[in-house]
Write an enzyme that holds these catalytic residues in place. Structure first.
Site, short mmCIF file in Angstrom:
data_model
loop_
_atom_site.label_atom_id
_atom_site.label_comp_id
_atom_site.label_asym_id
_atom_site.label_seq_id
_atom_site.Cartn_x
_atom_site.Cartn_y
_atom_site.Cartn_z
N ASP A 32 35.37 36.13 38.89
CA ASP A 32 36.03 35.84 37.73
C ASP A 32 37.07 35.38 37.78
OD1 ASP A 32 34.90 37.18 34.48
OD2 ASP A 32 36.50 35.90 35.04
N HIS A 101 25.22 34.63 32.35
CA HIS A 101 26.01 35.68 33.20
C HIS A 101 26.32 37.34 33.01
CE1 HIS A 101 29.25 34.72 30.02
NE2 HIS A 101 29.79 35.32 30.99
P1 AMP Z 1 31.71 36.30 28.17
O1 AMP Z 1 33.07 36.55 27.40
O2 AMP Z 1 31.04 37.63 28.95
O3 AMP Z 1 30.89 34.88 28.09
O4 AMP Z 1 32.40 35.80 30.19
C1 AMP Z 1 32.96 34.78 30.44
C2 AMP Z 1 33.95 35.21 31.70
O5 AMP Z 1 33.85 33.50 32.44
C3 AMP Z 1 34.92 35.59 31.72
O6 AMP Z 1 35.64 36.58 32.10
C4 AMP Z 1 36.09 34.41 32.22
O7 AMP Z 1 37.06 34.95 32.94
C5 AMP Z 1 34.81 33.38 33.23
N1 AMP Z 1 35.01 32.61 33.54
C6 AMP Z 1 35.93 31.02 32.61
N2 AMP Z 1 35.77 30.72 33.12
C7 AMP Z 1 35.54 30.46 34.90
C8 AMP Z 1 35.70 30.20 35.93
N3 AMP Z 1 35.72 28.71 35.91
N4 AMP Z 1 35.19 30.48 37.04
C9 AMP Z 1 35.30 31.91 37.02
N5 AMP Z 1 35.27 32.74 35.91
C10 AMP Z 1 35.39 32.17 34.45
#
Ligand code: AMP
Ligand code: ZN
Length: 138
Positions: A32, A101
């Site tokens: 993440d 995810h």
């Molecule tokens: P959610 O709030 O469950 O939708 O989680 C989204 C997650 O994706 C968050 O923990 C973000 O930090 C992560 N995230 C967003 N963009 C990216 C990216 N480009 N690469 C890796 N993680 C990401």
């Protein structure tokens, strides 16, 4: 199906680079970018599903099977004290990226992560009502 405007479709399918730990034909496991703790991992599907309400049960089963393998590898290498595995569905539930995810969040003594809620109450009548409502759809 892939979605053109979805960042996790692009990451999962390798069009945008990521800190990738593992991939197979269905899933990609990445770090993440905004970790809750050291070693916060996401498992992404390569196909686009908005959330748990769209993913099929067989794919979800294989994803969770992979999660158990990744979790053990994380426990062994990060030496964490525990782990939260969670998955947000819908804005109200904290979902910010609308591509399925699974979060694997290592927990360490003294970390400031909070995954808690105030405990509610349930009557016997409500239990019966809820059990009957939900079970007939399974
Ligand atoms: P959610 O709030 O469950 O939708 O989680 C989204 C997650 O994706 C968050 O923990 C973000 O930090 C992560 N995230 C967003 N963009 C990216 C990216 N480009 N690469 C890796 N993680 C990401
Ligand atoms: Zn997507």
């Amino acid at each position: 199906m892939k979605k053109d405007d979805c960042i996790f479709c692009k990451i999962a399918n390798g069009e945008i680079p990521s800190a990738c730990i593992y991939e197979n034909k269905e899933f990609r496991v990445i770090l993440d970018v905004g970790p809750a703790t050291r070693g916060h991992v996401l498992i992404l599907t390569k196909e686009h599903y908005d959330n748990i309400f769209e993913i099929d049960a067989e794919t979800a089963g294989r994803l969770f099977s992979l999660a158990s393998v990744v979790a053990r590898a994380m426990k062994k290498t990060l030496n964490c004290d525990g782990m939260n595995i969670l998955q947000n569905n819908g804005t109200i539930a904290g979902q910010t990226v609308f591509h399925f995810h699974l979060h694997l969040i290592p927990r360490y003594e003294g970390d400031q992560v909070k995954v808690t809620w105030p405990q509610g109450e349930i009557s016997d009548d409500e239990k019966t009502e809820l059990v009957n409502m939900i079970k007939k759809e399974i």
